[in-house]
Scaffold this active site. Structure first.
Site, PDB file in Angstrom:
ATOM      1  N   GLY A  33      45.510  41.384  44.725  1.00 15.14           N
ATOM      2  CA  GLY A  33      44.948  41.203  43.387  1.00 15.14           C
ATOM      3  C   GLY A  33      43.784  40.226  43.406  1.00 15.14           C
ATOM      4  N   PHE A  36      41.683  36.819  38.181  1.00  9.52           N
ATOM      5  CA  PHE A  36      41.489  35.382  38.002  1.00  9.52           C
ATOM      6  C   PHE A  36      42.291  34.567  39.033  1.00  9.52           C
ATOM      7  CE2 PHE A  36      40.046  36.700  33.808  1.00  9.52           C
ATOM      8  CZ  PHE A  36      38.961  35.870  33.643  1.00  9.52           C
ATOM      9  N   VAL A 101      48.220  48.937  46.130  1.00 11.56           N
ATOM     10  CA  VAL A 101      49.498  48.512  46.711  1.00 11.56           C
ATOM     11  C   VAL A 101      50.635  49.216  45.971  1.00 11.56           C
ATOM     12  CG1 VAL A 101      51.024  46.505  46.971  1.00 11.56           C
ATOM     13  CG2 VAL A 101      48.590  46.324  47.531  1.00 11.56           C
ATOM     14  N   GLU A 193      39.592  40.597  18.194  1.00 10.32           N
ATOM     15  CA  GLU A 193      38.216  40.597  18.704  1.00 10.32           C
ATOM     16  C   GLU A 193      37.603  41.993  18.572  1.00 10.32           C
ATOM     17  OE1 GLU A 193      38.766  36.766  21.648  1.00 10.32           O
ATOM     18  OE2 GLU A 193      38.720  38.726  22.578  1.00 10.32           O
ATOM     19  N   ASP A 322      49.515  36.403  35.497  1.00 10.79           N
ATOM     20  CA  ASP A 322      50.338  37.114  34.512  1.00 10.79           C
ATOM     21  C   ASP A 322      51.648  37.652  35.092  1.00 10.79           C
ATOM     22  OD1 ASP A 322      48.220  36.705  32.833  1.00 10.79           O
ATOM     23  OD2 ASP A 322      47.883  38.818  32.342  1.00 10.79           O
ATOM     24  N   GLN A 339      43.026  31.037  32.072  1.00 13.67           N
ATOM     25  CA  GLN A 339      42.959  29.667  32.583  1.00 13.67           C
ATOM     26  C   GLN A 339      44.217  29.295  33.361  1.00 13.67           C
ATOM     27  OE1 GLN A 339      43.112  26.469  29.740  1.00 13.67           O
ATOM     28  NE2 GLN A 339      43.566  27.809  28.048  1.00 13.67           N
TER      29      GLN A 339
HETATM   30  C1  LIG Z   1      41.142  42.577  26.700  1.00 10.94           C
HETATM   31  C2  LIG Z   1      41.674  41.258  27.206  1.00 10.94           C
HETATM   32  C3  LIG Z   1      41.186  40.075  26.680  1.00 10.94           C
HETATM   33  C4  LIG Z   1      41.643  38.856  27.140  1.00 10.94           C
HETATM   34  N1  LIG Z   1      41.128  37.703  26.623  1.00 10.94           N
HETATM   35  C5  LIG Z   1      41.511  36.511  27.119  1.00 10.94           C
HETATM   36  C6  LIG Z   1      40.926  35.297  26.654  1.00 10.94           C
HETATM   37  O1  LIG Z   1      40.053  35.323  25.777  1.00 10.94           O
HETATM   38  N2  LIG Z   1      41.332  34.121  27.204  1.00 10.94           N
HETATM   39  C7  LIG Z   1      42.283  34.085  28.188  1.00 10.94           C
HETATM   40  O2  LIG Z   1      42.616  32.993  28.678  1.00 10.94           O
HETATM   41  N3  LIG Z   1      42.881  35.198  28.637  1.00 10.94           N
HETATM   42  C8  LIG Z   1      42.512  36.405  28.141  1.00 10.94           C
HETATM   43  N4  LIG Z   1      43.094  37.559  28.602  1.00 10.94           N
HETATM   44  C9  LIG Z   1      44.178  37.448  29.579  1.00 10.94           C
HETATM   45  C10 LIG Z   1      43.639  37.254  30.983  1.00 10.94           C
HETATM   46  O3  LIG Z   1      42.633  38.214  31.263  1.00 10.94           O
HETATM   47  C11 LIG Z   1      44.775  37.363  31.968  1.00 10.94           C
HETATM   48  O4  LIG Z   1      45.725  36.380  31.651  1.00 10.94           O
HETATM   49  C12 LIG Z   1      44.291  37.166  33.382  1.00 10.94           C
HETATM   50  O5  LIG Z   1      43.398  38.198  33.741  1.00 10.94           O
HETATM   51  C13 LIG Z   1      45.460  37.148  34.360  1.00 10.94           C
HETATM   52  O6  LIG Z   1      44.953  36.921  35.635  1.00 10.94           O
HETATM   53  P1  LIG Z   1      45.693  37.564  36.893  1.00 10.94           P
HETATM   54  O7  LIG Z   1      44.986  37.028  38.094  1.00 10.94           O
HETATM   55  O8  LIG Z   1      47.161  37.355  36.790  1.00 10.94           O
HETATM   56  O9  LIG Z   1      45.459  39.130  36.754  1.00 10.94           O
HETATM   57  P2  LIG Z   1      44.122  39.952  36.595  1.00 10.94           P
HETATM   58  O10 LIG Z   1      42.966  39.098  36.291  1.00 10.94           O
HETATM   59  O11 LIG Z   1      44.455  41.066  35.658  1.00 10.94           O
HETATM   60  O12 LIG Z   1      43.903  40.560  38.048  1.00 10.94           O
HETATM   61  C14 LIG Z   1      44.812  41.450  38.620  1.00 10.94           C
HETATM   62  C15 LIG Z   1      44.134  42.156  39.778  1.00 10.94           C
HETATM   63  O13 LIG Z   1      45.112  42.853  40.515  1.00 10.94           O
HETATM   64  C16 LIG Z   1      44.656  44.136  40.823  1.00 10.94           C
HETATM   65  N5  LIG Z   1      45.819  45.010  40.968  1.00 10.94           N
HETATM   66  C17 LIG Z   1      46.750  45.287  40.022  1.00 10.94           C
HETATM   67  N6  LIG Z   1      47.678  46.121  40.526  1.00 10.94           N
HETATM   68  C18 LIG Z   1      47.321  46.372  41.802  1.00 10.94           C
HETATM   69  C19 LIG Z   1      47.883  47.184  42.830  1.00 10.94           C
HETATM   70  N7  LIG Z   1      48.986  47.895  42.650  1.00 10.94           N
HETATM   71  N8  LIG Z   1      47.232  47.249  44.020  1.00 10.94           N
HETATM   72  C20 LIG Z   1      46.087  46.549  44.226  1.00 10.94           C
HETATM   73  N9  LIG Z   1      45.525  45.765  43.291  1.00 10.94           N
HETATM   74  C21 LIG Z   1      46.143  45.681  42.093  1.00 10.94           C
HETATM   75  C22 LIG Z   1      43.757  44.520  39.657  1.00 10.94           C
HETATM   76  O14 LIG Z   1      42.825  45.513  40.030  1.00 10.94           O
HETATM   77  C23 LIG Z   1      43.101  43.186  39.313  1.00 10.94           C
HETATM   78  O15 LIG Z   1      41.888  42.992  40.002  1.00 10.94           O
HETATM   79  C24 LIG Z   1      42.637  38.806  28.152  1.00 10.94           C
HETATM   80  C25 LIG Z   1      43.139  39.997  28.682  1.00 10.94           C
HETATM   81  C26 LIG Z   1      42.651  41.219  28.220  1.00 10.94           C
HETATM   82  C27 LIG Z   1      43.180  42.500  28.813  1.00 10.94           C
END
Ligand SMILES: Cc1cc2nc3c(=O)[nH]c(=O)nc-3n(C[C@H](O)[C@H](O)[C@H](O)COP(=O)(O)OP(=O)(O)OC[C@H]3O[C@@H](n4cnc5c(N)ncnc54)[C@H](O)[C@@H]3O)c2cc1C
Length: 439
Positions: A33, A36, A101, A193, A322, A339
């Protein structure tokens, strides 16, 4: 794709005389992944004496908080997406792999991907985030796309813009009404939004560029099952957000749970809404990490983790963002926010790096520094909350804009997005208004 032990010998050299425990120190760190959390972790490990493999099904890191601006033609997808190879390619110790994955073999210590050989790890970091949650009604997805990827945003943008075009030509008043009605499900930040941005899209586009439709015909309905929108914010701020949306012409229906979604309409709170554009923003759940690890999922499908973000009983596996159910000092789960994911990723990258150098495991738990939460309702209107500080209106909007620009991945994106915003702000134009031919 297999990352073999031989390829990693560079980083393991000199360990021959170490004790058995030290031999088990991580040498191959696989991060699944590149969002963020994953990207922050990988960046903190850049140049460290470990071999890092970053696996993502996309080739880019996506700034999800601004996806709604792609869906409403303010920004183009490239402004909020950065190729992972470009960001991480400068580090010799990081290898980027694009693969979906599908599982994890914890006995063999390998990540199973759809294509290619298993990727072996000494330490695994899972940062796969969350996906839309239709609460068991997965057939709704076809009629009400969520907003999680550039593909979703482009689909919504095309749907919205096509409907204005169809309405311009429609002679049948019912068809025309349905074309000009958008229903957004979920009064969280994404729904709010989107609703605000669609109202502004109509207000700026219709009077200027369309001859047969009027802005008074545009109907935007925001449905929320709970008694209020933006439940994560202080009540005064969510009330302000609701009033501001209503001033922009959005019908906010609270206490209105959705009962059915079909092609051409939504039924909610016993009422039928005829619409050709339904958007889902009502909830997310974690990606199936619990299933991959053979563990029981906690709230929201997230996997419970220890203070250092490792999985109980699987100390070589960490989860950030997340997908992790991590608790703060008061036993409360950290919210699913960018964040949190970013800070967890950075913490873990630094921890693994330090452990590699000191050759001992650190027990220092993750601590979250809350920088405040914010949501934008439209031009000059946002809410911002950090502890006792509560802001609304233009000041909150400036803070929202600054926070989002600073969070973008590099200077190029910050520059692109700020320039585009200034252009949109002063001209009220939407640049990315693209509808492709049907075939
Ligand atoms: C529309 C929207 C608006 C948002 N607005 C805000 C905001 O204003 N402020 C805020 O703080 N948060 C916001 N969020 C929440 C924030 O984006 C998430 O909390 C954050 O992205 C989580 O980070 P992460 O690294 O856990 O996952 P993500 O950033 O979602 O990254 C997950 C990564 O894993 C990859 N992945 C997933 N499954 C697989 C798999 N099976 N195999 C290979 N790769 C995989 C994906 O391609 C992705 O690149 C928003 C979310 C959305 C959807």
């Amino acid at each position: 794709m297999m990352i073999s032990k031989t390829e990693n010998e560079d980083f393991g050299a000199g360990e021959g005389g170490l004790s058995g425990a030290l031999l088990q120190r991580p040498r191959r760190i696989v991060i699944v992944g590149g969002g963020f959390g994953g990207l922050a972790c990988a960046s903190a490990l850049g140049g460290a004496k470990v071999n890092v493999t970053m696996v993502d099904r996309r080739n880019h890191n996506l700034f999800q908080p601004l996806l709604y601006q792609v869906a409403t033609a303010i920004l183009s997808p490239a402004s909020i997406s950065e190729p992972l190879r470009r960001t991480l390619g400068r580090h010799n110790n990081i290898h980027v792999v694009m693969a979906e994955v599908t599982g994890i073999d914890t006995v063999r210590k390998a990540v199973i991907a759809e294509d290619g050989a298993p990727i072996e790890y000494d330490t695994l970091v899972i940062a796969t985030g969350s996906k839309d949650n239709y609460f068991g009604n997965d057939t709704w997805r076809e009629f009400a796309p969520g907003l999680k990827s550039n593909r979703d945003a482009r689909l919504i943008r095309e749907r919205l813009l096509t409907l204005f075009e169809r309405a311009e030509l429609a002679e049948n008043p019912e068809e025309r009404r349905a074309c000009l009605t958008s229903v957004i499900i979920g009064g969280g930040p994404t729904g709010v939004e989107l609703a605000g941005a669609i109202a502004e899209l109509g207000r700026f586009l219709i009077p200027r560029d369309f001859k047969n439709i009027s802005i008074d015909e545009l109907r935007i309905v925001l449905l929320e099952a709970a008694p209020g929108i933006l439940s994560g914010f202080d009540k005064s701020l969510s009330d302000y957000a609701q009033k501001t949306l209503e001033k922009k012409g959005v019908e906010v229906r609270v206490n209105t749970p959705v009962e059915a979604i079909e092609d051409g309409g939504v039924t909610a709170g016993g009422e039928r809404f005829e619409t050709c554009c339904t958007i889902w923003g009502a909830g997310v759940k974690a990606t199936p990490v619990a299933e991959w690890l053979g563990l029981e999922a906690g709230r929201g499908g997230r996997v419970p983790v220890e203070g250092d973000l490792s999985v109980k009983g699987l100390s070589d596996i960490y989860i950030v963002g997340d997908a992790a159910l991590a608790l703060d000092e008061n036993g409360k789960p950290f919210p699913a926010l960018a964040q949190v994911a970013k800070q967890q990723g950075r913490y873990l990258g630094k921890k693994l790096r330090a452990e590699r150098h000191s050759r001992s495991r650190s027990d220092e738990p993750f601590r979250f520094k809350n920088r405040g939460i914010t949501a934008v309702i439209g031009r000059n209107a946002a809410i911002f909350e950090a502890g006792r500080l509560k802001l609304t209106g233009r000041t909150a909007w400036f803070l929202w804009a600054i926070v989002h620009v600073l969070l973008l991945v590099n200077f190029e994106k910050r520059f692109l997005v700020s320039t585009q915003w200034m252009w949109t702000f002063f001209t009220k134009q939407r640049n990315a208004r693209l509808i492709d031919e049907r075939s």
